[in-house]
Structures are given as C-alpha cells and as structure tokens.
Design a protein around this motif. Structure first.
Motif, short mmCIF file in Angstrom:
data_model
loop_
_atom_site.label_atom_id
_atom_site.label_comp_id
_atom_site.label_asym_id
_atom_site.label_seq_id
_atom_site.Cartn_x
_atom_site.Cartn_y
_atom_site.Cartn_z
N ASP A 107 0.89 -1.21 0.10
CA ASP A 107 0.08 0.04 0.11
C ASP A 107 0.63 1.48 -0.07
OD1 ASP A 107 0.78 -0.29 2.49
OD2 ASP A 107 -0.92 0.33 3.65
N ARG A 116 -5.52 5.84 -3.94
CA ARG A 116 -6.49 5.91 -2.99
C ARG A 116 -6.61 7.37 -2.81
NH1 ARG A 116 -3.11 4.11 2.26
NH2 ARG A 116 -4.91 2.81 2.57
N TRP A 129 -11.46 -0.99 -6.55
CA TRP A 129 -12.17 -0.18 -5.42
C TRP A 129 -13.54 -0.37 -5.74
CZ3 TRP A 129 -10.05 2.59 -1.71
CH2 TRP A 129 -8.66 2.86 -1.82
N LYS A 151 -10.80 -3.49 2.75
CA LYS A 151 -10.49 -2.60 3.54
C LYS A 151 -11.20 -1.39 3.39
CE LYS A 151 -7.83 -0.46 6.68
NZ LYS A 151 -7.95 -0.63 7.97
N ASP A 153 -11.48 2.47 3.15
CA ASP A 153 -10.82 3.80 3.08
C ASP A 153 -11.38 5.12 3.06
OD1 ASP A 153 -7.78 4.18 2.88
OD2 ASP A 153 -8.31 5.54 0.99
N THR A 154 -11.01 5.55 4.33
CA THR A 154 -11.75 6.96 4.60
C THR A 154 -11.50 8.18 3.41
OG1 THR A 154 -9.88 7.46 6.02
CG2 THR A 154 -11.79 6.59 7.07
N TRP A 159 -14.00 0.88 -0.65
CA TRP A 159 -13.39 -0.14 -0.02
C TRP A 159 -12.33 -0.88 -1.11
CZ3 TRP A 159 -14.88 -2.75 4.61
CH2 TRP A 159 -16.12 -2.32 5.21
N TYR A 160 -10.94 -1.23 -0.94
CA TYR A 160 -10.38 -2.06 -1.74
C TYR A 160 -10.12 -3.44 -1.49
CZ TYR A 160 -6.46 -1.26 1.24
OH TYR A 160 -5.75 -1.22 2.69
#
Ligand code: TEU
Ligand code: CA
Length: 552
Positions: A107, A116, A129, A151, A153-154, A159-160
C-alpha cells in the motif's frame, strides 16, 4: 528424441535473503552475505538460485509487499551489490531467478498512494475499488491473512480488495495499463541479465469482477468464507499468461515458474504450456497434513502422498518437485522422528523419494541439512503476518492452545529461522542480534559439521544431486509406479533405454516387507541411507536407489 531445456536439467535452490547470511552484523541477511556463500551453493551441486524478494518494501509480509520494483531494499544492499551477485553467479555457472510479486503491491507503492488519493485519480483503476453494501464490505470474501478481503478507506469512502494482508492491495489485471507496467518491469530485470522469474500467486491474477458472495469453502478462520471459486483460475487467466509470455518470455531462454495456489491436475494446463509458463508449483502434497483448515494438525497421509504424486506425474510431462519453501513447515518435521538419527535418516529418505521423480527439483535453504521446525511458544518469537494474525484471532476466541499447536506445526516462521552455518553463536548467521530466533538445535545441526561428515544429510544431498546429473534414467527417464505390499512404501522406476533405476522408500516408522527384494538385492546400490547393508525388509525411513543389473 525429446529435446530438454536447461531448466529441466538443473536443480534450483531457493534463498530467503533475510535469513540466509548476514555480512554486516545488523542481524539481517543481505546480498553480500549471499555472495560469500556462492561457493557453498556451487559445491552443493545446484545450478540455479530462486531468490525471494529483495526489492524495496515496508516488509509487512517480508518482501512480498513491494514498494518499488526497481530498487533493492536498503537492508539487503544496493543495485551495485545485486549486479555483483549476478556477475559472481554467472562466473560460477549459476543462474538467477527473481521473485515477481504482481498480484498485489504494497500500500506504499506510488501507484496505490495515487489510487487512494481520489476517485478520479488516473491510477484509481490500478486496483479494485468498490462501494460497500450498507455499512459493510462489498461482499463476504475473507483474505489469507485477515477475516475480510476488503478494507475501507476513509479518503474516498470506498473499499479496496486485498486477498492477502490489508497492506497488500490487489492489482487490477483487467486494466491493460497495469499489465503493460508489469511487462516493462519484468523486461527491465531480464535486460539486467536475470535468467528467469518465479511468479507469486499467478493463479489469482484474474478475478470474478462481479464480486459475488462466496460459498463456504476452505475457510482460514472459523466461520469465514474464502472465495476460491471467484479468485483462482478465472476464465481470463490463460489470456493474461499468453500475453505475458508474448511480451516477456517468447524467444528468450529464460525460465518461468508459476506459483499455482489452488492448482489441480485439471486446471494446471491453464498455467503451464508452450505459450504460457514453463513450470508450476502445486500444493497438493503440502496440504496432506491439513484438515479443513491449514491449521488443523493431522499426521502426514502417506498413501495419499503416493496417489497425489502419481496423479501429477500423469497430469504433466514435467513437474516442479519440492518439499519446502518459505511458506511451508520443514519437511522432516511433518514426520514422526523419535531420535536425531532417525530424523537424519528421514530427511535423506524424503530427498530420495522426491528428487528422483520426473521433473525439476527445488531445494529450500537448510533443507539440505535436514533443518527442523522451531519450538515456538511465545509471541515475541513470531515474525510472520499470517501466524500473528491467526494467533490474535484465535486467542480472542479462547483458542490460543489450538493456535500454538498450529503455528508449531504449520507456521511459516518455521522455514524462516536463520540458516545454520556452524556451531558458532547464532549458528554463524550473524555476529549481531538475528531478526528472528535461531533454532536451538544448531550446535548439533549445522553446515560446517555436516560438510565434514560423510554420513550427514548434506553429504547425502550432494551425492543425490551428483547421481541425478550422471543418470539418464533419473534425468530424462519415464516414470512408472511400483506396487508394494506396505501402504507406507513408496516405490517407482525411472527408465531410459536400457537403464532402469528403482527408488524404494519406506515413508513410515514401521519395518515393511519388500516385494521385489531379490531383484533389488541383485542390483547396484546407487544410494542408501542406512549404515547396515540391505536385506529383505525395509527399515523405518529406509531409502534405496538401485540400478537393476539388467541395465547397461
Ligand atoms: O504465497 C501464496 C500462497 O498461496 C501461500 O502459500 C500462502 O502464503 C499460504 O498458503 C498462507 O497460508 C505467496 C508467497 O509465497 C507468500 O510468502 C506471500 O505471503 C503471499 O504469496 C503473498 O504475496
Ligand atoms: Ca545485514
């Protein structure tokens, strides 16, 4: 007459660089350390090295999370050190295979950092994504190292996908731009002079991009669902591999080995073949001591070993042969060995039974010494992301004892303790503090001592590899299984022209009767792992390699 490629006549040796040899006392193996040991590798009788990742990485999964594909991890050295290693290897007639990890990146890779950053970043489509379902992830998939494969991601509120750790986002192979980047990178290493690639989890490159829920199969964690049917051997996989072959491999004399996680004899053909990859690692033999989950500990199933070997020898003309790698427990520790002497005998038997099969042997560092699992009992001794996540999960569910039993028998750190070079402190691996504990058995189990002992496991491996080089039957011969009365006896014939070599192994702890005893006793004993001479009975873990007297 079948023509053979160099990689069919070569034995490979896998180096896990962090644990091989530390040249500067920081406790971490490095490239200069490998250079120091090249004469040992050559002397052992192998012809090529598969080097686990040495690229720049935050090391969440010890190098299988790459931040920069064209840079060497500082702890391991520099690109100059790498070029020196390659030159020193080529000088000795050794070839080098790089580990290509492109199912996912770290990442911290710049592609993911950009991806991201916003929903319309040009790198967004380098990864998968997806919006969530309600408050939850897009579907019910779990990952190898975490209960969910998604996961949140804010930054962008999506999500990824990560089939491994959450710091290992999966690359989107659907995207042609991603594939072009990867081919360029592989060609960059080929132009540098490397002789081949081992491709990490190649079987997972194509995904079912409709991302449906999975049904319960092979859960890593109780109650979770691992989506084999949607991530492994998907329809587009052969197409990607043909493209990779055309762009990187065709017309070049380089070897390609695919890690075929979830490979079966039926689907193997989508990875190996003329216009795809040369060799496949399949894990059927590794899983014979598993239950429903890898962590369920069962005795190694010897009759199933026999059946599985036969099925793969039938399915492929040429197999990759291995007992160990950096993800697997030590082979000899899969078997019950009440004394060090029996353990050494067992290690020799396993080598003979596996590496006389038709195919290309892959040894893993320390296997040639009969190195064993480590008696893990404290979290401070663990380094592996998978074992640590598993321990935390089970401990939180009151199952710590189950977790420890699993880690001691299957945990990946068993393979990653330092190479045992000598009886000096830290087994001669480092003059500093090793990054992972050294196995306490190093005073009696180390390369220096075994190199002096003609009866050692190391001496046996050298003899076996020498035998293989000199025997047409063992190199290129046909394979035929031999029936034996004992269910724990594994026996086969290799034949080339008039040369017939029989390999007979007692894989169990009980003495076993022999069917073709007289024929065996009349033949020429090429290799034997007992002090006393052979008779009509196979002793525990006895191995005989015999050339039949009717042979040339
Ligand atoms: O392994 C992928 C794989 O399928 C495994 O053998 C896996 O590590 C094991 O089954 C977990 O139980 C490759 C690498 O060899 C491994 O070291 C990496 O962690 C993984 O891919 C991710 O890159
Ligand atoms: Ca070092």
């Amino acid at each position: 007459m079948q023509e053979y490629k160099w990689w069919q006549d070569t034995v490979f040796y896998q180096i896990y660089p962090r644990s091989f040899c530390d040249s500067n006392g920081d406790g971490i193996g490095d490239i200069r350390g490998i250079v120091q040991k090249l004469d040992y590798i050559k002397w052992l009788g192998v012809g090529a090295v598969w080097l686990s990742p040495v690229y720049d990485s935050p090391n969440k999964d010890t190098g299988y999370d790459i931040r920069d594909y064209r840079r060497i991890l500082r702890e391991y050295g520099t690109m100059e050190d790498f070029d020196l290693l390659l030159a020193e290897m080529h000088k000795r007639g050794l070839r080098l295979v790089m580990d290509v990890v492109v199912n996912h990146t770290s990442d911290e890779h710049p592609w993911f950092v950009a991806s991201r950053s916003s929903r319309d970043d040009p790198h967004r489509a380098y990864y998968y994504w997806r919006p969530g379902k309600g408050d939850g992830p897009p579907n019910n998939w779990s990952s190898f190292f975490a209960p969910s494969a998604w996961k949140y991601d804010t930054i962008t509120g999506e999500w990824y996908l990560h089939c491994f750790g959450e710091n290992q986002p999966d690359l989107n192979w659907e995207n042609p731009a991603v594939r072009e980047e990867i081919y360029d990178m592989i060609n960059w290493w080929f132009d540098r002079g490397v002789d081949g690639i081992r491709i990490d989890v190649v079987s997972l490159f194509a995904k079912n991009c409709r991302f449906p829920d999975a049904t319960l199969r092979k859960p890593n964690y109780d109650g979770h669902v691992f989506p084999i049917e949607h991530i492994a051997f998907q329809p587009r996989l052969p197409e990607y591999l043909r493209e990779l072959n055309a762009r990187c491999l065709a017309g070049r004399d380089r070897v390609s080995i695919g890690e075929g996680t979830f490979a079966t004899t039926e689907n193997a053909g989508s990875i190996v073949g003329e216009d795809r990859l040369d060799l496949l690692f399949q894990f059927d033999l590794m899983e014979l001591g598993n239950g429903e989950k890898k962590w369920d500990v069962h005795p190694y199933d010897i009759p199933a070993f026999r059946e599985t070997v036969l099925a793969w020898q039938r399915a492929l003309d040429w197999n990759a042969l291995f007992w160990c790698n950096h993800d697997q427990p030590r082979a000899v520790s899969r078997f019950d060995c009440p004394t060090p002497a029996l353990q050494a005998r067992c290690a020799k038997m396993l080598a003979g039974a596996m590496y006389c099969l038709r195919g290309t042997p892959f040894l893993y560092q320390g296997e040639e010494l009969g190195m064993t699992n480590y008696p893990f009992s404290d979290e401070n001794e663990l380094r592996d992301i998978e074992s640590i996540a598993f321990l935390h999960y089970e401990a939180a569910h009151d199952n710590a004892a189950y977790a420890w039993a699993g880690i001691r028998s299957k945990g990946r750190d068993n393979a990653r303790t330092p190479m045992q070079w000598s009886d000096r402190p830290n087994a001669g691996f480092t003059t500093g503090v090793p990054w992972i504990p050294v196995n306490p058995n190093y005073p009696r189990l180390n390369a220096e001592q075994q190199a002096r002992d003609p009866g050692s496991v190391l001496a046996f491996y050298r003899a076996l590899l020498g035998l293989r080089r000199r025997s047409e039957a063992l190199l290129h011969g046909t394979f035929r299984p031999l029936e034996q009365p004992g269910a724990e006896v594994f026996a086969y014939e290799r034949r080339f022209g008039n040369e017939r070599v029989l390999v007979v192994a007692n894989m169990g702890l009980r003495p076993q009767p022999l069917d073709c005893a007289q024929e065996l006793l009349d033949g020429e004993m090429l290799l034997h792992n007992l002090e006393q001479g052979p008779d009509q009975t196979l002793q525990p873990y006895e191995l005989r390699i015999v050339r039949l007297s009717s042979s040339r």
